[in-house]
Scaffold this active site. Structure first.
Site, mmCIF file in Angstrom:
data_model
loop_
_atom_site.group_PDB
_atom_site.id
_atom_site.type_symbol
_atom_site.label_atom_id
_atom_site.label_comp_id
_atom_site.label_asym_id
_atom_site.label_seq_id
_atom_site.Cartn_x
_atom_site.Cartn_y
_atom_site.Cartn_z
ATOM 1 N N ASP A 205 0.770 -1.301 0.111
ATOM 2 C CA ASP A 205 0.078 0.168 0.020
ATOM 3 C C ASP A 205 0.908 1.121 0.076
ATOM 4 O OD1 ASP A 205 -2.918 -0.876 0.461
ATOM 5 O OD2 ASP A 205 -1.784 -1.959 1.849
ATOM 6 N N ASP A 214 -6.591 -5.653 1.604
ATOM 7 C CA ASP A 214 -6.237 -6.730 0.466
ATOM 8 C C ASP A 214 -4.720 -7.178 0.961
ATOM 9 O OD1 ASP A 214 -4.138 -5.565 -1.673
ATOM 10 O OD2 ASP A 214 -5.863 -4.183 -1.467
ATOM 11 N N TYR A 317 4.460 0.827 -1.682
ATOM 12 C CA TYR A 317 4.752 0.582 -3.200
ATOM 13 C C TYR A 317 5.999 1.300 -3.713
ATOM 14 C CZ TYR A 317 -0.516 0.130 -3.973
ATOM 15 O OH TYR A 317 -1.698 -0.149 -3.893
#
Length: 669
Positions: A205, A214, A317
């Protein structure tokens, strides 16, 4: 002495009854006059005295009369009020309460106002932001306009005004839902949760993300195929359809994402804690496993199940992208186990991307523009974030998961919450063929482009062209995406089925799909099914959220770029829309939208044509700009009151000099 004469009044009434009448919509101007827009081609002038009876946006019946050899409209009957609930600023006139609507066409409209019962007018100061309603209208027989202030939004000088005002404007909540003291898991008694805490799931994330919904795991098999497992946070473990919190979630529809802040659909103690897949914390989840071939084909062995899982690594990320793209990351050094999982996820994502590029539709890479704010809510910077390797890895995982859910819901119940797109509008098919076939090596047929496969092939062909001019033009012929309770293809993605379940913390439709997937797992009838209204309901929420995000962005852009005209800052800009008044461009550096009036391209209406149908701007019938072109512009005006930007090209198109007057044949020669 004539004003009370009943005979004259009767004569006037008879004359008015014999005059023609037209129904239309009021279009106001900043200069006090307006127009009655009857249709796209017919309008009538409304002089300033008559405009005092109506407001921009009112639908009225007007008397058409001739004054000074010109047809004018006098509004007589109100059909539909254009302004009811609106956002305004307080204006104190001789100590009396007035409001000025926060609307580009109504900035000079000052309305008498009163505070509703329970709201102390003494708390309202000059410039304060308020919610108001029109409660008296001249065309309803009232003596002038009167507005009632129902709510104070915030003070005039509040730096957070862009957020509070925009939320109020779209009638959206400005805070999270209120939670409860003791959340309890209340699953169906027959639902068994598999212990998956030993499986090394990872979350990927943004660094500041708290509602992590998720977690992923992939393993590459010896034959090159991939075993993919997606674990999704499960708020439906805590919330039942008949709970008050479920009603709140449905009323909100989605988490609201605005520049610099979000307003969650669910209480933060659920969204950011109990349901968030926090590293090393056991969490209930809904999971799906599926085999994806080395060629990117999703297998038929789709398996949904409930589980308890534990994230073994909370990844970001940029760090993962650095590691995948360069082999190293300054901020992240993975263990051997986590490195292998991330590598396999990356290989899986590449295989799926190739498959979608060949068989479906892949959207072109465009940056996401992100505002970085100070603690005092000033814009520090605007970042253009490109989708990197880790972002694409997660994206491919989520798309695969939603395809799996769509297949299962269609097969088990033939209903659910499906994301759909029907391709081209039926009445625009001929226009599409007329546009693309002169450019295509092999002409497309109507039979092709109305099919999912043919539509996807056309979109892939458009993506292969050097210019995105045709892509921009053809988007106007496409239908809008929809949310349906019945399965249908998603043409824009090139997929035969698509049902999202991967963000139940943030999307109410995903909560419904979770409950239906649990029913599939149990082999029971669902405890909740979507009715026919859910699609429209969620679409309204989504539209209002999108408008709110754009509005706050426009406000922040106007603040940030206020000095750009004086500094003559040059920007590269892409044309994304053309209408008869000019063209709209997006500044590539920061994502701001600006309008370029035709008069700032060339101030000669006879020589310049802005053609919305063709998506071109021409001078002397020669095209100088088209949709998708990138040009250099400077901002000529930043209007902070209306929050809009006006730009002009740095390329100068000179007007033709007027021909010299001639007095005789010799001088003319």
């Amino acid at each position: 002495m004539f004003q009370d004469n009943p005979l004259l009044a009767q004569l006037k009434q008879q004359i008015q009854e014999n005059l023609p009448k037209k129904e239309g919509t009021i279009k106001a101007t900043e200069k006090g006059f307006g127009f009655l827009e009857v249709d796209s081609k017919t309008s009538y002038f409304i002089p300033p005295p008559y405009m005092k009876k109506c407001i921009h946006g009112d639908k009225v019946v007007a008397i058409i009369r001739t004054e000074k050899e010109r047809e004018v409209a006098e509004p007589e009957e109100l059909v539909e009020q254009g302004l009811t609930r609106f956002i305004a600023r307080v204006k104190l006139f001789k100590g009396r309460l007035n409001v000025v609507p926060d609307h580009p066409q109504l900035k000079k409209l000052q309305l008498k106002a009163k505070a509703q019962k329970g709201l102390n007018p003494e708390t309202l100061k000059e410039g304060d932001w308020v919610v108001a309603h029109i409660i008296q209208h001249p065309l309803k027989g009232d003596n002038g306009f009167l507005a009632q202030i129902s709510e104070k939004i915030t003070d005039a000088d509040d730096k957070i005004a862009p957020w509070w005002v925009t939320l109020a404007q779209n009638d959206l909540p400005n805070s999270e839902p209120e939670g409860i003291d003791n959340w309890q898991i209340n699953d169906d008694a027959d639902l068994e949760r598999v212990d998956m805490t030993h499986v090394p799931f990872v979350t990927i994330d943004g660094e500041s993300t708290k509602d992590m919904d998720d977690a992923l795991h992939a393993k590459k098999k010896e034959n090159g195929d991939f075993e993919l497992t997606i674990a999704i946070a499960d708020p439906t473990a805590y919330i039942s359809p008949d709970d008050v919190m479920d009603k709140v979630a449905r009323e909100r529809g989605f988490t609201i994402y605005l520049p610099g802040r979000n307003i969650p659909m669910l209480p933060r103690d659920l969204a950011d804690n109990l349901c968030s897949l926090i590293e090393n914390e056991v969490r209930p989840a809904l999971c799906c496993t599926v085999t994806v071939s080395k060629d990117g084909v999703i297998g038929d062995d789709i398996n949904f199940f409930a589980a308890n899982i534990k994230s073994h690594a909370r990844l970001a990320y940029d760090n993962v992208s650095d590691w995948l793209e360069t082999g190293t990351s300054e901020k992240w050094q993975p263990s051997e186990e986590i490195a292998a999982i991330v590598s396999d996820l990356h290989e899986f994502a590449k295989a799926r991307s190739v498959w979608r590029s060949t068989n479906a539709v892949v959207f072109p890479d465009r940056p996401d523009y992100r505002f970085e704010l100070s603690e005092d809510n000033d814009v520090v910077a605007i970042h253009a974030d490109m989708r990197r390797s880790a972002n694409k890895l997660v994206e491919e995982s989520m798309i695969s998961a939603n395809i799996c859910a769509g297949r299962v819901l269609k097969e088990s119940f033939n209903q659910g919450v499906f994301n759909c797109h029907s391709g081209f509008k039926a009445e625009k098919i001929a226009d599409v063929l007329e546009l693309v076939n002169p450019q295509a090596e092999t002409p497309f047929t109507e039979e092709q482009i109305v099919s999912l496969e043919g539509f996807a092939a056309l979109r892939r062909w458009l993506g292969s062209l050097d210019s995105n001019y045709y892509d921009n033009r053809i988007r106007k012929f496409q239908a809008y995406s929809e949310i349906s309770n019945e399965p249908a293809p998603h043409y824009a993605m090139g997929l035969d089925i698509y049902a999202t379940w991967t963000s139940p913390i943030r999307k109410y439709g995903d909560m419904i799909n979770h409950r239906m997937l649990k029913a599939h797992i149990l082999g029971k009838a669902p405890i909740q099914t979507p009715d026919e209204t859910i699609g429209d309901e969620l679409a309204v929420h989504r539209r209002h959220h999108g408008m709110a995000e754009r509005n706050v962005g426009d406000w922040l852009y106007a603040r940030t770029l206020a000095n750009a005209p004086a500094e003559e800052t040059r920007f590269q800009a892409e044309i994304f829309d053309i209408n008869r008044a000019g063209m709209r461009v997006r500044l590539l550096e920061n994502g701001a939208a600006a309008f370029v009036p035709g008069s700032l391209i060339l101030d000669n209406k006879e020589r310049i044509e802005c053609n919305s149908d063709m998506g071109t701007v021409s001078i002397d019938k020669e095209m100088v700009y088209k949709l998708g072109d990138v040009l250099e512009v400077v901002l000529s005006e930043v209007n902070q009151e209306n929050r809009n930007l006006v730009a002009k090209p740095t390329q100068v198109f000179a007007d033709l000099p007027s021909e010299p007057e001639t007095t005789n044949e010799t001088e003319a020669q």
